[in-house]
Write a protein that holds these residues in place. Structure first.
Motif, short mmCIF file in Angstrom:
data_model
loop_
_atom_site.label_atom_id
_atom_site.label_comp_id
_atom_site.label_asym_id
_atom_site.label_seq_id
_atom_site.Cartn_x
_atom_site.Cartn_y
_atom_site.Cartn_z
N GLN A 195 -40.84 -17.88 0.05
CA GLN A 195 -39.30 -18.17 -0.30
C GLN A 195 -38.84 -17.22 -1.39
N VAL A 196 -39.46 -17.01 -2.46
CA VAL A 196 -38.91 -16.18 -3.81
C VAL A 196 -38.74 -14.75 -3.05
N ASN A 197 -39.33 -14.16 -2.30
CA ASN A 197 -39.04 -13.03 -1.49
C ASN A 197 -37.76 -12.97 -0.77
N VAL A 198 -37.59 -14.16 -0.01
CA VAL A 198 -36.07 -14.14 0.49
C VAL A 198 -34.98 -13.86 -0.33
N SER A 199 -35.25 -14.81 -1.49
CA SER A 199 -34.26 -15.20 -2.64
C SER A 199 -34.04 -13.97 -3.39
N THR A 200 -35.45 -13.12 -3.58
CA THR A 200 -35.19 -11.79 -4.20
C THR A 200 -34.50 -10.75 -3.38
N GLU A 201 -34.57 -10.71 -2.32
CA GLU A 201 -33.75 -9.66 -1.23
C GLU A 201 -32.15 -10.18 -1.45
N ARG A 202 -32.15 -11.53 -1.33
CA ARG A 202 -30.88 -11.90 -1.60
C ARG A 202 -30.06 -11.68 -2.79
N LEU A 203 -30.73 -11.65 -4.00
CA LEU A 203 -30.36 -11.31 -5.42
C LEU A 203 -30.29 -9.90 -5.54
N GLU A 204 -31.29 -9.00 -4.91
CA GLU A 204 -31.06 -7.64 -5.18
C GLU A 204 -29.90 -6.85 -4.26
#
Length: 1561
Positions: free
Chosen positions: A623-632
């Motif tokens: 989930q954090v990876n998904v969020s990281t992508e979105r935030l990046e």
């Protein structure tokens, strides 16, 4: 070695016979060397570092305190004792004193030890002094040194005491020295427990006691007890909470992160560029290879086509993810490296200690099963179990504290980064993400980071624990462990499959959720339209369809979850069954005894935690990876490029366009093209042109909000901007106008007067201190616009950009503003003013006019020049000029009051705005002119309110805050316990039958668990009967079989329970959401007028999410936990019945701690959500007003405000984290006592209990610690989450309006004539208010055209509200075709009358859905309606024609087009009665003309009521109704009324309509 030490001490160093007896002791030499050197070694290893403060500290040395003096005196005394001992020894050896022993010299140890102590106490004195340079004056190193010294001294102390008791003390002086020294050390230790607060730190300590807490207080979180006590006595509020430490403040953390982020982003972008170059080269190479078969090359072509299309759609960055990646996590790790390192150290210690307990358990079992073992072994093991558990608790809690703190800091830093980015974001990025999505980044993605960082260390710690467990198990059971490990490894792929499946479902569900929230938001914003058109069922169905999909996904997800829970709870079971079975099967000499079985079981229990947590952490990582992508993607996206906006001071004009072309997106066509313009200083320039010609875009280009294609714009001086859609902050009226500038009374009064705001101040309950709701909800459109203008004028800039500021105000107010502010005599006469306008009447007074057509300048010059040229401008004037002239005169009749109309009912406290989370997809209002129609009560109610207010004002004392000045009540925040009825409410929604079965299944699982454990102890006790003989195979198989069966039944019970619970939870979600939605659609309009959108939306977003996903999990964990604890306590009591006595005091202690904690924690959770709302509200507000904030250059001020809001929320979160640790330390202590007593009682009763039972009892007790902790946490979480049910329930109880359909339905063709009769009709807005319509009596004949006029507050809008029964009668009745409308169902009534509302409201969906949501009409009919509404050619030109998607609020259509869609709606319904609330929004003259024409021709056979704002539109009515103060004062044909010289004639005269001859259009 031993010999050397023997000589050093003068006595034997080690002799094992000392221990081989009942009263064991250690040799004196060992006690005087090893046990003295351990604490001193620790001190000299870590102590000197403490002296660095003397050189490096930036703080001033703090004053001497009483505690400090006591410490130094005690240390000096210890130093003196040590010195005395040295002197004494020397004196003895010199023969000055008699020798106690008959030897010639004292042994070396009697010189070295006191000498070492002398130097050490000197070091301690220095350390005490150095700590005066820090805020926490107590040293952790010294505290640990003293604890070690006291513990090690205990052994020597008991040896000496024994000697004294036996009367064999030979060396009395040294005996005395030791006792004095030990006593002083004890005193020193007790003094160091007290927090030492310097007078300079007293104030700081009040604000945050943590910074001065002593070391022990810090370890046990004792400093927080005051807060817990306060929270127990009364519900906490934000002001009660302590301030944050400086290093936790947003500014500090974000500063660190930003530095690291910038470096990482640069690096990532460089890598991206290199990659691009490589792929380019690579693509050139592949182009030259001809290995493609024809089919493949066809595919490649198709793909290329698609990509091209994607690129065109996505603008700059295509959707496949072409942006700098893999930099965010690195930056976060870099920023918080210190915290991570400390946590790693603590976690390693804790992980290693975890494996000590099973080894002690093994020793304990062997002690119980060996009748010859010495009793002191048992006591030692029990004490060690307790001490190890204590150290473990302290390490674990400090580790958790660091992790949660890290989570909080990461979330804060990310929120600040997201906010800062929003202020600089480019338009392309802004288009890609709606306000809602940006708020989601802040609320969801930052939160995910927080949740993940709490457990981030398990990524390395879990594998470490698994490896260590396996090693120890191998030592116990040999290779048969591999069977168990095999089972575990088999479970890993199963879990991986489940996780990926679950993730896919989650992703799909998020889409449904977003879609549902978008529609929900629109429903609530446009609720008035839904009610007027009776469209609620259609939208209810739409939401129902999406919700059904969402729940289907939810059920699948819950099933997957149940299966994974099943596997993971079975894991330890399957593993132990497999391992024990293989162990006894492989070799018949392998006998499973208690030692092996229970040591292994406690190791399996240790193994269980990392095995359960690892997949959770991994899925959280996903989930954090998904969020990281979105935030990046968001944080790394391009900033607004303002390079085309120059600020060169040399050219002599204020604004200079040179060859400027700009577009809204990169690579798209220019919206404004090739503009060359010079605007000198102090000029008033008007920009005119038809709708869509690029007037607003021109202003945006000057502000730097557009993408530059070529050319540049040079600006000299500061800029103030008034947008077309006024952007109002949720603050006081005064703050909105000052907008961060310093207050200057004289200037402020001038501005208020010039912007015609003084009369408004008298109407607003608190004058200029009245709080304005979100989006200016309690101001009318005109007031908002004037506040927006006043803000600009007050800012005293050099250049003013005014985007149609006069459209929303009435013409006489417009005239006033033009004269006093914009015109040649106005306040801004010496400033440069660029005015976009639709209003032609002011053009004669401006210095210069620019006419835009299709984005280019078609003409420029003064008014006279352009008229003479006879171009486009002259034509525009000739067509519409006379109408406008008429209008400007006529509107003077509408008194100033028109404008002062409050579009909101400002009754004190009636209106409140969300202090409530994400007003989910808040409207991005920046693009369209829209009044606050969606929420407007008629002005009439306001008149009565105003009178009431004025009375109140006179009665009040002048100084107190006037009631109603604060618009916003805080959202009701429940305090105290959640009512038990809410739990019942939830069970009712689940279904009683289902609830009971779930409970039975869980009890079954617990019973099977206890059974299998008891069976295991029975099996291992049997082993001792066959000590030296072969174990019978039949016995062995029976044992394995029963153990396996009990294990399997436990697993099956669990699976059943989980599946049933999943079904129940989804059922409850369905029921609660359906009830909520159904009720919200049935509540009367007044509810929406007094409840902010955000608050209602929040029920559907956050609360329904909790009911869907969080609550079922909480219930499950809670029940599991509770039953687990009961079964453990039951097992211990069966083993050692005396334990029941201990349970009572421990239970009481537990209960009190839990009560104290839950009260505080519950309130802190509530404060957290209440303080979180303003962050999101402020964020959405900022995004909506971005162009204004940028134009004024106030980004820094908004950043600071955001930091302040985040810090307030941080305070609550941090306090909550500490409260959890406070609780955990105390509960673990209770748990450790349980272990200690279980062990102690086993030692005392060792002759009467079997080793199997002891093993079972202690291994269960070792588990209970974490379970107790969990239970309180779960109880508190359950309470927090059940609040969601309470909040949903609150909105299902709101009173409804009349039923939609009643038994008495009208005839199918009703109304066939369209006759309306009012019989002594009265109405009021609320029971306590005055009548707004009082005794209306009139008859309207079939097909009559009636105009309704009257000043503001006369009751014009109330009349329409009454016809639709938005307001219910207070007396009298309305008949339509002889039928009393009060007896009909609301929908029967509303479906048969049509209204064209003042503001065009559209919903997202297709164009066809907006015209005909129930699909009642054929396509031909729809096209015909569009043709009559002059939209056919436009819709034909769209690629998808009728299926053309309309965006949220219809933003992809111009205001004029929206107004025409509303007309088409009315044409489709073909009802006999039409009510026309005349449009006053910024519709250009042309559209207005079209609408009037169509209505005249198409509705000739209908009864038409027109609520007129401009008199000339109703001069050709059959009759005109003049309302005054809720009564009809005149009602006749316009000709007659003009002759009568009454109210109407007066109005007409004011309007310049003198006789009937003027009325010809």
């Amino acid at each position: 070695m031993a010999a050397a030490l023997k000589q050093f001490c003068g006595s034997v160093f080690w002799n094992s016979s000392f221990l081989d007896r009942d009263d064991a002791d250690l040799p004196l030499c060992f006690e005087q060397t090893v046990l003295v050197w351990i604490p001193l070694g620790f001190l000299w290893l870590f102590g000197p570092w403490q002296l660095l403060y003397l050189c490096t500290s930036r703080m001033k040395k703090s004053s001497v305190t009483r505690v400090y003096l006591i410490k130094q005196v005690l240390t000096l005394l210890l130093l003196l004792v040590a010195l005395t001992e040295v002197i004494f020894t020397i004196a003895e050896d010199l023969g000055k004193l008699p020798h106690p022993a008959p030897v010639s010299r004292n042994p070396a140890v009697q010189y070295t030890n006191p000498a070492l102590y002398c130097i050490s106490w000197l070091l301690v004195l220095l350390i005490h002094d150095s700590r005066r340079f820090t805020s926490r004056r107590d040293s952790g190193t010294l505290c640990i040194f003293l604890i070690l010294s006291l513990l090690c001294g205990v052994f020597q102390l008991q040896t000496l005491i024994r000697q004294a008791v036996q009367g064999s003390v030979t060396d009395v002086p040294r005996f005395s020295f030791f006792l004095i020294s030990y006593g002083l050390q004890l005193l020193l230790f007790f003094t160091s427990v007290i927090s030492d607060i310097a007078p300079e730190m007293k104030e700081a300590a009040k604000k945050n006691p943590e910074i001065v807490a002593s070391f022990l207080s810090f370890l046990t979180f004792h400093w927080y007890s005051r807060m817990v006590l306060k929270g127990f006595r009364k519900p906490l509020v934000t002001d009660d909470l302590w301030d944050l430490k400086d290093e936790h403040k947003t500014e500090h953390i974000f500063g660190k992160l930003e530095k690291n982020m910038k470096a990482r982003v640069r690096k990532a972008q460089r890598e991206l560029e290199i990659q691009h170059r490589k792929t380019k080269c690579h693509s050139h190479v592949t182009d030259h290879m001809n290995g493609l078969s024809k089919a493949q090359s066809q595919d490649a072509l198709v793909l290329e086509e698609k990509e091209k299309k994607n690129k065109e759609k996505g603008g700059t960055r295509d959707s496949s993810g072409d942006y700098a990646k893999k930099w965010l996590l690195a930056a976060v790790f870099r920023t918080f490296a210190g915290n991570l390192a400390k946590a790693v150290a603590l976690k390693v210690v804790q992980d290693l200690l975890v494996f000590v307990s099973p080894q002690l358990l093994k020793l304990m079992i062997s002690f119980v099963s060996d009748p010859n073992a010495y009793l002191w072994h048992g006591y030692l093991y029990a004490a060690l179990l307790f001490v190890i558990a204590l150290i473990q608790s302290v390490c674990l809690q400090q580790y958790f504290q660091l992790c949660f703190e890290l989570g909080m800091l990461v979330r804060t830093a990310l929120m600040a980064a997201i906010y800062k980015k929003a202020l600089t974001i480019s338009n392309a990025t802004r288009k890609e993400s709606t306000v809602g999505e940006m708020v989601n980044l802040m609320s969801v993605d930052a939160q995910r980071f927080m949740d993940f960082t709490n457990f981030v260390h398990l990524l390395w710690s879990a594998p470490l624990q698994i490896v260590l467990s396996v090693v120890f198990l191998w030592l116990e059971l040999g290779p048969s462990v591999l069977a168990g490990i095999g089972v575990m490894i088999l479970l890993i792929p199963v879990n991986a499959v489940l996780v990926t499946k679950a993730r896919a479902i989650q992703m799909k569900n998020m889409k449904y959720k977003d879609e549902r929230m978008k529609i929900m938001n629109e429903i609530i914003s446009g609720i008035k339209i839904l009610k007027l058109f009776a469209w609620e069922p259609s939208f209810e169905k739409r939401i129902g369809r999406i919700r059904a999909q969402e729940l289907k996904g939810l059920l699948h997800f819950a099933y997957l979850q149940s299966i994974s829970i099943f596997f993971f709870n079975c894991a330890p079971l399957l593993v132990s069954v497999a391992t024990f079975a293989v162990y006894v099967m492989v070799d018949e000499n392998n006998v499973l005894d208690a030692q092996k079985a229970f040591t292994s079981i406690s190791l399996f229990n240790v193994l269980r935690f990392p095995l359960v947590m690892l997949p959770m952490v991994l899925s959280s990582l996903v989930q954090v990876n998904v969020s990281t992508e979105r935030l990046e993607r968001y944080l790394g996206s391009e900033d607004l490029n303002t390079s085309a906006i120059w600020h060169d001071p040399s050219p002599g004009c204020a604004v200079h366009f040179s060859e400027a072309s700009f577009s809204w997106e990169q690579n798209s066509d220019a919206t404004i093209r090739d503009i060359n313009l010079q605007i000198p200083h102090g000029l008033l320039l008007a920009i005119v042109g038809p709708v869509g010609s690029g007037k607003s875009s021109l202003v945006s280009a000057i502000l730097g909000e557009m993408e530059n294609i070529k050319g540049h714009i040079n600006i000299q001086g500061s800029v103030a901007y008034v947008p077309q859609q006024a952007w109002i902050q949720n603050a006081t009226l005064k703050d909105n106008i000052l907008f961060g500038s310093p207050f200057n009374e004289v200037r402020y009064q001038q501005v208020m007067e010039a912007c015609a705001l003084l009369p408004d101040l008298q109407l607003l309950p608190g004058g200029d201190l009245t709080e304005i709701g979100e989006k200016g909800i309690n101001l009318s459109g005109g007031q908002k616009q004037r506040v927006s203008l006043a803000r600009a004028v007050y800012s005293n800039a050099d250049i003013y950009l005014l985007d149609d500021p006069l459209s929303a105000v009435d013409s006489h107010v417009g005239r006033h503003i033009f004269d006093k502010v914009l015109g040649p005599e106005g306040l801004l006469q010496n400033k440069t003013r660029i005015l976009v306008t639709h209003s032609l009447s002011f053009l004669a007074h401006v210095d210069d006019i620019v006419v835009l057509v299709a984005g280019g300048v078609s003409e420029q010059g003064s008014y006279g020049t352009l008229l003479a040229n006879g171009g486009a401008f002259a034509q525009l004037l000739n067509t519409y000029g006379n109408q406008q002239e008429n209008m400007t005169e006529e509107e003077v009749t509408v008194s100033m009051g028109e404008e002062l109309e409050l579009s909101e009912d400002p009754e004190p406290g009636a209106e409140e705005i969300p202090t409530d989370v994400v007003t989910m997809t808040q409207k991005n209002e920046a693009s369209v002119q829209q009044k606050s129609f969606t929420r407007s009560l008629s002005a009439n109610s306001n008149m009565s309110l105003m009178k009431a207010h004025q009375r109140k004002l006179t009665e009040k004392k002048p100084m107190t805050e006037i009631k109603g000045q604060r618009l916003i009540d805080k959202e009701t925040m429940e305090t105290g316990k959640v009512k038990f009825s809410m739990y019942l409410q939830y069970f009712r929604a689940v279904g009683w039958c289902l609830s009971i079965w779930v409970f039975i299944a869980y009890v079954g699982q617990s019973a099977a668990f206890v059974g299998s454990n008891l069976w295991l102890s029975f099996w291992t006790n049997n082993a001792s009967f066959y000590n030296n003989q072969t174990y019978p195979a039949a016995q062995r198989d029976l044992h394995i079989g029963v153990y396996g069966a009990l294990g399997a039944s436990q697993a099956l019970f669990l699976l059943t329970a989980a599946l049933l619970a999943a079904n129940g939870a989804v059922r409850a979600s369905r029921v609660l959401h359906a009830r909520l939605l159904c009720n919200i659609l049935h509540v009367p309009m007044i509810f929406f007028d007094t409840t902010p959108t955000g608050r209602i939306v929040n029920r559907f977003a956050k609360d329904i999410f909790t009911v869907d996903e969080t609550l079922p999990m909480s219930f499950r964990s809670w029940l599991n936990c509770l039953l687990g604890i009961f079964s453990t306590l039951l097992i211990i009591c069966l083993a050692t019945p005396y334990f029941a006595i201990v349970i009572l005091p421990l239970g009481l202690l537990y209960y009190f701690i839990q009560q104290f904690y839950v009260a505080t924690s519950r309130q802190l959770r509530r404060l957290d959500s209440v303080t979180r709302s303003p962050i999101y509200s402020h964020f959405s507000e900022t995004v909506a007003g971005l162009s204004v904030i940028r134009a004024y250059g106030h980004q820094e001020r908004f950043l600071k405000h955001n930091e302040k809001l985040v810090d307030i929320n941080q305070k609550c979160v941090y306090s909550w984290i500490i409260s959890n640790r406070w609780l955990a330390v105390r509960l673990e202590f209770v748990g450790n006592l349980v272990v200690f007593f279980a062990a102690l009682l086993a030692v005392l009763a060792r002759n009467s209990v079997a080793s199997g039972i002891v093993g079972l009892s202690i291994s269960s007790a070792l588990n209970v610690t974490s379970a107790l902790n969990w239970l309180v946490r779960m109880t508190s979480e359950l309470e927090t989450n059940i609040v969601a049910v309470e909040r949903v329930h609150e909105y299902t109880k709101v009173e409804n309006e009349a039923p939609w359909v009643t038994a008495q339905s009208p005839p199918s063709n009703w109304p066939s004539n369209g006759e309306i009769s009012f019989i002594d009709y009265q109405v009021r807005y609320r029971p306590e208010l005055e009548l707004v319509l009082d005794g209306i009596i009139c008859d309207i004949k079939s097909t009559e055209k009636i105009g309704v006029v009257g000043r503001t507050g006369a009751g014009k809008s109330s009349l329409t509200n009454c016809l639709f029964r938005i307001l219910e009668a207070a007396g009298g009745k309305i008949l339509i075709d002889g039928l009393d409308i009060a007896v009909l169902g609301l929908h029967d009534l509303r479906r048969n009358i049509t209204i064209i509302p003042q503001d065009p409201v559209l919903f997202s969906g297709t164009l066809r859905m907006n015209l005909d949501p129930f699909d009642q009409h054929s396509d031909e009919e729809v096209w015909h309606a569009l043709e009559l509404a002059h939209l056919k050619s436009y819709v034909h030109g769209l690629p998808e024609e009728l299926s053309h998607p309309v965006s949220e609020a219809g933003e992809n259509l111009s205001v004029g087009q929206r107004q025409l869609v509303c007309l088409a709606r009315a044409l489709l319904r073909k009802s006999k009665i039409l009510i026309l609330d005349e449009a006053t929004a910024a519709v250009d003259m042309e559209t207005d003309h079209l609408i009037q024409e169509t209505i005249r021709s198409e509705f000739a056979s209908c009864t038409v009521l027109t609520i007129a704002h401009r008199l000339h539109t109703i001069m050709d009515s059959h009759r005109v109704m003049v309302l005054q103060a809720g009564k009809i004062v005149e009602f006749d044909s316009p000709e007659e009324l003009l002759k009568q010289q009454g109210v109407f004639a007066g109005m007409a005269k004011d309007a310049g309509i003198v006789g009937t001859q003027d009325t010809a259009m």
